[in-house]
Write a protein that holds these residues in place. Structure first.
Motif, PDB file in Angstrom:
ATOM      1  N   ASN A  97      -5.357 -39.631   2.790  1.00 28.00           N
ATOM      2  CA  ASN A  97      -5.083 -39.523   3.848  1.00 28.00           C
ATOM      3  C   ASN A  97      -2.763 -38.922   4.254  1.00 28.00           C
ATOM      4  O   ASN A  97      -2.588 -39.086   2.605  1.00 28.00           O
ATOM      5  N   ALA A  98      -2.567 -38.201   4.404  1.00 20.55           N
ATOM      6  CA  ALA A  98      -0.945 -38.779   5.037  1.00 20.55           C
ATOM      7  C   ALA A  98      -0.077 -39.728   4.933  1.00 20.55           C
ATOM      8  O   ALA A  98       0.534 -39.740   4.467  1.00 20.55           O
ATOM      9  N   LYS A  99      -1.184 -41.051   4.955  1.00 19.47           N
ATOM     10  CA  LYS A  99      -0.362 -42.527   5.105  1.00 19.47           C
ATOM     11  C   LYS A  99      -1.323 -42.534   3.505  1.00 19.47           C
ATOM     12  O   LYS A  99      -0.762 -43.884   3.798  1.00 19.47           O
ATOM     13  N   ASN A 100      -1.535 -41.433   3.370  1.00 20.28           N
ATOM     14  CA  ASN A 100      -2.174 -42.415   1.666  1.00 20.28           C
ATOM     15  C   ASN A 100      -3.207 -43.367   1.681  1.00 20.28           C
ATOM     16  O   ASN A 100      -2.957 -43.989   0.739  1.00 20.28           O
ATOM     17  N   GLU A 101      -3.487 -43.118   2.879  1.00 15.01           N
ATOM     18  CA  GLU A 101      -5.093 -44.391   2.739  1.00 15.01           C
ATOM     19  C   GLU A 101      -6.213 -43.217   2.294  1.00 15.01           C
ATOM     20  O   GLU A 101      -6.242 -41.992   2.029  1.00 15.01           O
ATOM     21  N   VAL A 102      -6.808 -44.028   1.722  1.00 12.41           N
ATOM     22  CA  VAL A 102      -8.067 -43.503   1.140  1.00 12.41           C
ATOM     23  C   VAL A 102      -9.458 -43.260   1.766  1.00 12.41           C
ATOM     24  O   VAL A 102      -9.373 -44.081   2.002  1.00 12.41           O
ATOM     25  N   PHE A 103     -10.516 -42.325   1.774  1.00 16.81           N
ATOM     26  CA  PHE A 103     -11.442 -41.962   2.473  1.00 16.81           C
ATOM     27  C   PHE A 103     -12.191 -43.027   1.264  1.00 16.81           C
ATOM     28  O   PHE A 103     -12.587 -43.505   0.129  1.00 16.81           O
ATOM     29  N   TRP A 104     -13.394 -43.708   2.141  1.00 11.77           N
ATOM     30  CA  TRP A 104     -14.206 -44.766   1.472  1.00 11.77           C
ATOM     31  C   TRP A 104     -15.355 -44.417   2.346  1.00 11.77           C
ATOM     32  O   TRP A 104     -15.298 -44.168   3.496  1.00 11.77           O
ATOM     33  N   GLY A 105     -16.752 -43.871   1.528  1.00 15.82           N
ATOM     34  CA  GLY A 105     -17.758 -43.883   2.406  1.00 15.82           C
ATOM     35  C   GLY A 105     -18.811 -44.997   2.312  1.00 15.82           C
ATOM     36  O   GLY A 105     -18.706 -46.060   1.095  1.00 15.82           O
ATOM     37  N   LYS A 106     -19.562 -45.400   3.196  1.00 13.56           N
ATOM     38  CA  LYS A 106     -20.578 -45.687   2.592  1.00 13.56           C
ATOM     39  C   LYS A 106     -21.741 -45.294   2.401  1.00 13.56           C
ATOM     40  O   LYS A 106     -22.702 -44.672   3.220  1.00 13.56           O
ATOM     41  N   ARG A 107     -22.149 -45.649   1.572  1.00  7.52           N
ATOM     42  CA  ARG A 107     -23.841 -45.197   1.084  1.00  7.52           C
ATOM     43  C   ARG A 107     -25.205 -45.045   1.956  1.00  7.52           C
ATOM     44  O   ARG A 107     -24.658 -46.078   2.964  1.00  7.52           O
ATOM     45  N   ILE A 108     -26.047 -43.883   2.679  1.00  4.47           N
ATOM     46  CA  ILE A 108     -26.875 -43.772   3.969  1.00  4.47           C
ATOM     47  C   ILE A 108     -28.255 -44.900   2.887  1.00  4.47           C
ATOM     48  O   ILE A 108     -28.048 -45.306   2.097  1.00  4.47           O
ATOM     49  N   ARG A 109     -27.865 -45.634   3.918  1.00  2.00           N
ATOM     50  CA  ARG A 109     -28.808 -47.339   3.991  1.00  2.00           C
ATOM     51  C   ARG A 109     -28.505 -48.342   3.156  1.00  2.00           C
ATOM     52  O   ARG A 109     -29.969 -48.637   3.122  1.00  2.00           O
ATOM     53  N   GLU A 110     -27.568 -48.499   2.977  1.00  2.00           N
ATOM     54  CA  GLU A 110     -27.352 -48.917   2.008  1.00  2.00           C
ATOM     55  C   GLU A 110     -25.826 -50.145   2.213  1.00  2.00           C
ATOM     56  O   GLU A 110     -25.356 -49.661   3.202  1.00  2.00           O
ATOM     57  N   HIS A 111     -25.602 -51.280   2.036  1.00  2.00           N
ATOM     58  CA  HIS A 111     -24.184 -51.786   2.338  1.00  2.00           C
ATOM     59  C   HIS A 111     -23.213 -51.916   1.761  1.00  2.00           C
ATOM     60  O   HIS A 111     -21.914 -52.947   1.233  1.00  2.00           O
ATOM     61  N   SER A 130     -17.055 -33.773   7.702  1.00  2.00           N
ATOM     62  CA  SER A 130     -19.069 -33.886   8.521  1.00  2.00           C
ATOM     63  C   SER A 130     -20.038 -34.555   6.836  1.00  2.00           C
ATOM     64  O   SER A 130     -19.882 -33.142   6.582  1.00  2.00           O
ATOM     65  N   LEU A 131     -20.410 -36.097   7.470  1.00  2.00           N
ATOM     66  CA  LEU A 131     -20.946 -36.495   6.863  1.00  2.00           C
ATOM     67  C   LEU A 131     -22.441 -36.076   6.468  1.00  2.00           C
ATOM     68  O   LEU A 131     -23.449 -35.688   5.882  1.00  2.00           O
ATOM     69  N   PRO A 168     -27.717 -36.357   3.251  1.00  2.00           N
ATOM     70  CA  PRO A 168     -26.543 -37.141   3.399  1.00  2.00           C
ATOM     71  C   PRO A 168     -26.210 -38.106   2.085  1.00  2.00           C
ATOM     72  O   PRO A 168     -27.061 -38.337   2.401  1.00  2.00           O
ATOM     73  N   GLU A 169     -25.122 -38.403   2.003  1.00  2.00           N
ATOM     74  CA  GLU A 169     -25.076 -39.153   1.238  1.00  2.00           C
ATOM     75  C   GLU A 169     -24.171 -40.274   1.374  1.00  2.00           C
ATOM     76  O   GLU A 169     -24.972 -41.938   0.866  1.00  2.00           O
ATOM     77  N   PHE A 170     -23.723 -40.663   3.014  1.00  2.00           N
ATOM     78  CA  PHE A 170     -22.575 -41.268   3.918  1.00  2.00           C
ATOM     79  C   PHE A 170     -23.146 -41.068   4.587  1.00  2.00           C
ATOM     80  O   PHE A 170     -23.789 -40.292   5.244  1.00  2.00           O
ATOM     81  N   ASP A 171     -23.265 -42.332   5.741  1.00  2.00           N
ATOM     82  CA  ASP A 171     -23.742 -42.993   6.774  1.00  2.00           C
ATOM     83  C   ASP A 171     -22.763 -42.843   7.341  1.00  2.00           C
ATOM     84  O   ASP A 171     -22.647 -43.332   8.772  1.00  2.00           O
ATOM     85  N   ALA A 172     -21.761 -43.488   6.780  1.00  2.00           N
ATOM     86  CA  ALA A 172     -20.071 -44.098   8.004  1.00  2.00           C
ATOM     87  C   ALA A 172     -19.184 -43.970   6.595  1.00  2.00           C
ATOM     88  O   ALA A 172     -18.910 -43.791   5.111  1.00  2.00           O
ATOM     89  N   TRP A 173     -18.201 -43.352   7.287  1.00  2.00           N
ATOM     90  CA  TRP A 173     -16.251 -43.398   6.492  1.00  2.00           C
ATOM     91  C   TRP A 173     -15.647 -44.173   7.325  1.00  2.00           C
ATOM     92  O   TRP A 173     -15.236 -44.266   8.657  1.00  2.00           O
ATOM     93  N   ARG A 174     -14.725 -44.587   6.306  1.00  2.00           N
ATOM     94  CA  ARG A 174     -13.270 -45.231   6.912  1.00  2.00           C
ATOM     95  C   ARG A 174     -12.037 -45.157   6.190  1.00  2.00           C
ATOM     96  O   ARG A 174     -12.590 -44.322   5.042  1.00  2.00           O
TER      97      ARG A 174
END
Length: 184
Positions: free
Chosen positions: A17-31, A112-113, A119-125
């Motif tokens: 993003n503009a702050k140079n933070e990276v997209f991190w996706g949580k694998r669906i139904r995993e930790h 849009s996950l 879908p591969e991810f169920d959450a992101w940050r």
């Protein structure tokens, strides 16, 4: 599709993003958390595969991002035998990846996950650029570190370029151009 050494061609995506933070996706139904990635189909270029995977996993279109750079060559990791399907054992070793560094030019709500039926991810940050690699599955950590280290230089080029454009100066020298950096 495997190469002669038993590696499946693949792309990895580091989305900033503009702050140079990276997209991190949580694998669906995993930790487990990871960057978007996926296989290159026969006849597909790495860039075409990257845009397809970006849409399939994150729901973003080409107009939502700008390519800042990519790795010069393939980065490889081996998959432990117990993770490999029985029918692939003996022929499949792991993945070889071209990594892309992208800048989100759209908005967070463009993500849009659920853009596709699988879908591969169920959450992101958003996470710091140097993500805590201990949260990545062990056999991928080396490749993640290599990709982050190789691609960070494109963030500096992009930041300098954006600053120069903001003050009306354009690029100071041809070597400062992100387009040049991308093709190095």
């Amino acid at each position: 599709m495997l190469d002669r050494e038993g590696y499946r061609p693949n792309v990895g995506i580091i989305l900033c993003n503009a702050k140079n933070e990276v997209f991190w996706g949580k694998r669906i139904r995993e930790h487990s958390w990871q960057f978007p990635q996926g296989g290159i189909k026969r006849g597909e270029s790495p860039e075409q595969a990257m845009y397809r995977e970006l849409y399939e996993e994150v729901g973003l279109l080409p107009e939502h991002v700008r390519i800042l750079g990519r790795t010069k060559g393939w980065l490889r990791y081996e998959v432990p035998t117990h993770w490999i399907k029985r029918e692939w054992r003996g022929s499949y070793k792991g993945q070889k990846q071209i990594w892309f560094l992208l800048r989100l030019t759209g908005r967070d709500n463009d993500v849009s996950l659920r853009a596709t039926a699988k879908p591969e991810f169920d959450a992101w940050r958003w996470n710091d650029y140097w993500v805590p690699l201990d949260s990545v599955i062990e056999f991928k950590r080396g490749v993640y570190g290599q990709a982050l280290a190789e691609l960070i230089r494109f963030l500096d080029v992009d930041r300098r370029g954006r600053h120069r454009r903001a003050v009306g100066g354009g690029y100071g020298t041809p070597g400062d151009s992100p387009a040049k950096a991308e093709g190095e």
